[in-house]
Design a protein around this motif. Sequence first.
Motif, PDB file in Angstrom:
ATOM      1  N   THR A  49       1.089  -1.413   0.308  1.00 19.76           N
ATOM      2  CA  THR A  49       0.585   0.155  -0.267  1.00 19.76           C
ATOM      3  C   THR A  49       0.943   1.054   0.020  1.00 19.76           C
ATOM      4  O   THR A  49       2.090   1.092   0.776  1.00 19.76           O
ATOM      5  N   VAL A  50       0.735   2.337  -0.372  1.00 22.84           N
ATOM      6  CA  VAL A  50       1.037   3.382  -0.538  1.00 22.84           C
ATOM      7  C   VAL A  50       0.497   4.407  -1.367  1.00 22.84           C
ATOM      8  O   VAL A  50      -1.185   4.033  -0.741  1.00 22.84           O
ATOM      9  N   ALA A  51       0.922   5.789  -0.612  1.00 15.19           N
ATOM     10  CA  ALA A  51       0.164   7.084  -0.256  1.00 15.19           C
ATOM     11  C   ALA A  51      -0.138   8.064  -1.245  1.00 15.19           C
ATOM     12  O   ALA A  51       1.713   8.101  -1.586  1.00 15.19           O
ATOM     13  N   ILE A  52      -0.683   8.596  -2.464  1.00 14.83           N
ATOM     14  CA  ILE A  52      -0.633   9.428  -3.552  1.00 14.83           C
ATOM     15  C   ILE A  52      -1.082  10.201  -3.459  1.00 14.83           C
ATOM     16  O   ILE A  52      -2.212  10.588  -2.284  1.00 14.83           O
ATOM     17  N   GLY A  53      -0.660  11.959  -3.873  1.00 16.05           N
ATOM     18  CA  GLY A  53      -1.393  13.074  -3.807  1.00 16.05           C
ATOM     19  C   GLY A  53      -1.281  13.003  -4.639  1.00 16.05           C
ATOM     20  O   GLY A  53      -1.265  13.250  -5.731  1.00 16.05           O
ATOM     21  N   ILE A  54      -2.962  13.770  -5.391  1.00 14.85           N
ATOM     22  CA  ILE A  54      -3.623  14.677  -6.557  1.00 14.85           C
ATOM     23  C   ILE A  54      -3.678  16.023  -5.857  1.00 14.85           C
ATOM     24  O   ILE A  54      -4.658  16.306  -5.194  1.00 14.85           O
ATOM     25  N   ASN A  55      -2.950  17.165  -6.972  1.00 15.17           N
ATOM     26  CA  ASN A  55      -3.512  18.119  -6.966  1.00 15.17           C
ATOM     27  C   ASN A  55      -3.397  19.248  -7.852  1.00 15.17           C
ATOM     28  O   ASN A  55      -3.130  19.272  -8.618  1.00 15.17           O
ATOM     29  N   ASN A  56      -4.989  19.180  -8.517  1.00 14.06           N
ATOM     30  CA  ASN A  56      -5.282  19.683  -9.850  1.00 14.06           C
ATOM     31  C   ASN A  56      -4.387  18.995 -11.052  1.00 14.06           C
ATOM     32  O   ASN A  56      -4.284  18.842 -11.986  1.00 14.06           O
ATOM     33  N   GLY A  57      -5.064  17.618 -10.950  1.00 10.02           N
ATOM     34  CA  GLY A  57      -4.879  16.452 -11.538  1.00 10.02           C
ATOM     35  C   GLY A  57      -3.149  16.205 -11.853  1.00 10.02           C
ATOM     36  O   GLY A  57      -2.777  14.636 -12.679  1.00 10.02           O
TER      37      GLY A  57
END
Length: 118
Positions: A49-57
């Motif tokens: 499991t890994v966390a990713i971030g999305i900001n304005n695509g």
Amino acid sequence: MNRFRKGLFASIIAIAFPLAQADAAGPTFDGTWNVRISSSSETCGNGATVAIGINNGQIASSSAAVTASGRVADAGSINVTLSTGVKHAVGSGRLSGASGSGTWRGAMCSGTWTAERM
């Protein structure tokens, strides 16, 4: 390769598919996403499991151990590349609402991924 590294590599691969270069989405998919990666091969690890971030695509990693990059299109199609050290994987799929799924492929492993907005 120890079990942790196999799992991390599998996670990176599942998330790291260089997907089609579509226009980046607006804030529709912004936020932190928890991505579960599964491998089709036992030798590649049972998953991670890994966390990713999305900001304005735009995709960026939320972890110091994994570098993530890529884009999410307005319709939810996602292309991502994950890397850790010299290993990398590419993934593609679709986000819809607060979840998503797709496939990934690395140098010697492949599998599927699922994601949930945190």
